[in-house]
Scaffold this motif. Sequence first.
Motif, PDB file in Angstrom:
ATOM      1  N   LYS A 107       0.829  -1.211   0.000  1.00 47.11           N
ATOM      2  CA  LYS A 107       0.000   0.000   0.000  1.00 47.11           C
ATOM      3  C   LYS A 107       0.865   1.263   0.000  1.00 47.11           C
ATOM      4  O   LYS A 107       1.913   1.315   0.637  1.00 47.11           O
ATOM      5  CB  LYS A 107      -0.902   0.003   1.238  1.00 47.11           C
ATOM      6  CG  LYS A 107      -1.943  -1.104   1.221  1.00 47.11           C
ATOM      7  CD  LYS A 107      -2.758  -1.127   2.500  1.00 47.11           C
ATOM      8  CE  LYS A 107      -3.806  -2.235   2.442  1.00 47.11           C
ATOM      9  NZ  LYS A 107      -4.565  -2.352   3.710  1.00 47.11           N
ATOM     10  N   LYS A 108       0.376   2.274  -0.732  1.00 49.46           N
ATOM     11  CA  LYS A 108       1.056   3.571  -0.795  1.00 49.46           C
ATOM     12  C   LYS A 108       0.467   4.498   0.275  1.00 49.46           C
ATOM     13  O   LYS A 108      -0.060   5.558  -0.025  1.00 49.46           O
ATOM     14  CB  LYS A 108       0.837   4.203  -2.181  1.00 49.46           C
ATOM     15  CG  LYS A 108       1.852   3.844  -3.217  1.00 49.46           C
ATOM     16  CD  LYS A 108       1.635   4.734  -4.438  1.00 49.46           C
ATOM     17  CE  LYS A 108       2.692   4.457  -5.486  1.00 49.46           C
ATOM     18  NZ  LYS A 108       2.545   5.381  -6.634  1.00 49.46           N
ATOM     19  N   ASP A 109       0.573   4.096   1.500  1.00 50.33           N
ATOM     20  CA  ASP A 109      -0.015   4.873   2.596  1.00 50.33           C
ATOM     21  C   ASP A 109       0.704   4.452   3.878  1.00 50.33           C
ATOM     22  O   ASP A 109       0.604   3.286   4.293  1.00 50.33           O
ATOM     23  CB  ASP A 109      -1.510   4.581   2.682  1.00 50.33           C
ATOM     24  CG  ASP A 109      -2.230   5.410   3.733  1.00 50.33           C
ATOM     25  OD1 ASP A 109      -1.789   5.389   4.894  1.00 50.33           O
ATOM     26  OD2 ASP A 109      -3.222   6.067   3.385  1.00 50.33           O
TER      27      ASP A 109
ATOM     28  N   ARG B 233      -0.809  -8.220   9.802  1.00 45.64           N
ATOM     29  CA  ARG B 233      -1.177  -8.482   8.409  1.00 45.64           C
ATOM     30  C   ARG B 233      -0.169  -7.836   7.464  1.00 45.64           C
ATOM     31  O   ARG B 233       0.269  -6.696   7.690  1.00 45.64           O
ATOM     32  CB  ARG B 233      -2.562  -7.894   8.101  1.00 45.64           C
ATOM     33  CG  ARG B 233      -3.676  -8.414   8.979  1.00 45.64           C
ATOM     34  CD  ARG B 233      -5.017  -7.769   8.603  1.00 45.64           C
ATOM     35  NE  ARG B 233      -4.968  -6.301   8.683  1.00 45.64           N
ATOM     36  CZ  ARG B 233      -5.184  -5.622   9.807  1.00 45.64           C
ATOM     37  NH1 ARG B 233      -5.430  -6.248  10.945  1.00 45.64           N
ATOM     38  NH2 ARG B 233      -5.137  -4.291   9.790  1.00 45.64           N
ATOM     39  N   LEU B 234       0.180  -8.540   6.400  1.00 45.60           N
ATOM     40  CA  LEU B 234       1.026  -7.939   5.378  1.00 45.60           C
ATOM     41  C   LEU B 234       0.248  -6.839   4.660  1.00 45.60           C
ATOM     42  O   LEU B 234      -0.937  -7.021   4.334  1.00 45.60           O
ATOM     43  CB  LEU B 234       1.487  -8.989   4.374  1.00 45.60           C
ATOM     44  CG  LEU B 234       2.593  -9.933   4.853  1.00 45.60           C
ATOM     45  CD1 LEU B 234       2.845 -11.030   3.832  1.00 45.60           C
ATOM     46  CD2 LEU B 234       3.883  -9.169   5.137  1.00 45.60           C
ATOM     47  N   PRO B 235       0.880  -5.714   4.367  1.00 45.58           N
ATOM     48  CA  PRO B 235       0.171  -4.565   3.783  1.00 45.58           C
ATOM     49  C   PRO B 235       0.078  -4.638   2.253  1.00 45.58           C
ATOM     50  O   PRO B 235       0.358  -3.669   1.555  1.00 45.58           O
ATOM     51  CB  PRO B 235       1.034  -3.387   4.232  1.00 45.58           C
ATOM     52  CG  PRO B 235       2.416  -3.950   4.258  1.00 45.58           C
ATOM     53  CD  PRO B 235       2.268  -5.377   4.726  1.00 45.58           C
ATOM     54  N   ILE B 236      -0.322  -5.788   1.732  1.00 47.34           N
ATOM     55  CA  ILE B 236      -0.387  -5.984   0.285  1.00 47.34           C
ATOM     56  C   ILE B 236      -1.531  -5.169  -0.307  1.00 47.34           C
ATOM     57  O   ILE B 236      -2.671  -5.238   0.159  1.00 47.34           O
ATOM     58  CB  ILE B 236      -0.577  -7.476  -0.061  1.00 47.34           C
ATOM     59  CG1 ILE B 236       0.558  -8.315   0.533  1.00 47.34           C
ATOM     60  CG2 ILE B 236      -0.663  -7.669  -1.575  1.00 47.34           C
ATOM     61  CD1 ILE B 236       1.910  -8.018  -0.035  1.00 47.34           C
ATOM     62  N   ASP B 237      -1.224  -4.413  -1.345  1.00 43.74           N
ATOM     63  CA  ASP B 237      -2.253  -3.617  -2.017  1.00 43.74           C
ATOM     64  C   ASP B 237      -2.764  -4.306  -3.273  1.00 43.74           C
ATOM     65  O   ASP B 237      -3.893  -4.081  -3.703  1.00 43.74           O
ATOM     66  CB  ASP B 237      -1.678  -2.244  -2.382  1.00 43.74           C
ATOM     67  CG  ASP B 237      -2.742  -1.260  -2.835  1.00 43.74           C
ATOM     68  OD1 ASP B 237      -3.838  -1.271  -2.244  1.00 43.74           O
ATOM     69  OD2 ASP B 237      -2.487  -0.496  -3.774  1.00 43.74           O
ATOM     70  N   GLY B 238      -1.932  -5.140  -3.892  1.00 39.80           N
ATOM     71  CA  GLY B 238      -2.358  -5.838  -5.098  1.00 39.80           C
ATOM     72  C   GLY B 238      -1.313  -6.831  -5.549  1.00 39.80           C
ATOM     73  O   GLY B 238      -0.168  -6.830  -5.083  1.00 39.80           O
ATOM     74  N   ARG B 239      -1.718  -7.692  -6.462  1.00 35.25           N
ATOM     75  CA  ARG B 239      -0.793  -8.665  -7.035  1.00 35.25           C
ATOM     76  C   ARG B 239      -1.248  -9.017  -8.441  1.00 35.25           C
ATOM     77  O   ARG B 239      -2.426  -8.866  -8.791  1.00 35.25           O
ATOM     78  CB  ARG B 239      -0.672  -9.915  -6.159  1.00 35.25           C
ATOM     79  CG  ARG B 239      -1.949 -10.711  -5.970  1.00 35.25           C
ATOM     80  CD  ARG B 239      -1.695 -11.944  -5.104  1.00 35.25           C
ATOM     81  NE  ARG B 239      -1.468 -11.633  -3.693  1.00 35.25           N
ATOM     82  CZ  ARG B 239      -0.327 -11.860  -3.046  1.00 35.25           C
ATOM     83  NH1 ARG B 239       0.694 -12.410  -3.685  1.00 35.25           N
ATOM     84  NH2 ARG B 239      -0.209 -11.561  -1.763  1.00 35.25           N
ATOM     85  N   GLU B 240      -0.315  -9.455  -9.243  1.00 36.66           N
ATOM     86  CA  GLU B 240      -0.646  -9.891 -10.597  1.00 36.66           C
ATOM     87  C   GLU B 240       0.227 -11.088 -10.977  1.00 36.66           C
ATOM     88  O   GLU B 240       1.371 -11.201 -10.535  1.00 36.66           O
ATOM     89  CB  GLU B 240      -0.450  -8.763 -11.603  1.00 36.66           C
ATOM     90  CG  GLU B 240       0.971  -8.248 -11.699  1.00 36.66           C
ATOM     91  CD  GLU B 240       1.119  -7.118 -12.715  1.00 36.66           C
ATOM     92  OE1 GLU B 240       0.150  -6.863 -13.453  1.00 36.66           O
ATOM     93  OE2 GLU B 240       2.211  -6.514 -12.772  1.00 36.66           O
TER      94      GLU B 240
END
Length: 378
Positions: free
Chosen positions: A277-279, A291-298
């Motif tokens: 995350k950009k925050d 929790r891991l701060p994952i914002d997205g994945r591809e």
Amino acid sequence: MEPAGLYIHIPFCRKKCPYCDFFSISDLSLQPDFVEALLVEIDLKADPALAFDTVYLGGGTPSVLPIDSLQRILSAVRTSIHLLPDTEVTVEVNPGTVTAGQLAAYRQMGINRLNIGAQSFQEANLMFLGRIHTVRQVTDTISWARRAGFDNLGLDLIYGLPQQSLRLWGKDLQQAAGQCVEHLSCYTLTFEPGTKMEADLRQGRVRPPAESLVADMMTLTVERLADAGYQRYEVSNFARSAALRSRHNQKYWLSVPYVGLGPSAHSWLEPERCWNKKDVAAYIGDLAGGRLPIDGRERLERTELITEAVFLGLRTTDGIDGGRFDDRFGVSLEQLFGEVIGRLGAEGLLTFADGRLALTDRGMLLVDAVAAEFVQRV
């Protein structure tokens, strides 16, 4: 598997530069909580299956962190992450945010490479770029680093500024080469969406230089730095020898695994990429809750992997290794791109010899357009 790289994003700056689109904030009061969160992320992301031979602390401005915070971060990395002997440990520092004592402490804690955000050796350019430092602070930082025992220093420079002439850029190159650092990165100024400088461009407050002038600046860069003993190894990067190339950055161009920690940081383990995350507040909150701060994945498909391999490989002077490409994708460069290779080779834009596809200096001036020719055939 080749050794992986570890990137740690330190998202703090004393002042946001008007051209920069890297994620950063100027609220330094969040630093203590950020460091605690980062220590948790280091532990959560530790992977015993991966061995690392590079650690890179970027930003932002890592040198605004207190020394004890940086020491805690590196200690946690060494405890949780499998670092190989002779690991390259790089920290980005900005003149005006670092002292002689700070650099001595960096060396003592095992940091062995510095990347210094000089950007220019001309006061007017530094003012236009919104930098907080002076030319004297650039040379002081280099001097302090040498005194601290650093024998692997990199400098960043920016060219293609409005009103910048070829002569003035040549003067910057001369002064940079005269510092006798081991590595130079010379980037063209880009007007990234969402930045203050891009808004100034849209509203007519600044005008970019002609593309032909920027191309002449790139050509001059290659010539002047070659004369000064620097070998170009990527579009924007030059080193005094192959051993002094940025080992970490080469991982991005070769699609070697890397793990990113900190807000906005990306991780890559083929074929999957994920990003944080950009925050800063959200990053801290997630990790406080375990929790891991994952914002997205591809997950990239084969055609997307080939596209990235071409775009990134052609940026390097080593080019694309045909054998490695064949092993990775089960098809040869000639099978996929034979017609393009022949045509662009005849135009003097690339060479294909001993199974290696690489751009000429002329091709490097048109790297994106040349890469697009290949991607159309994927």
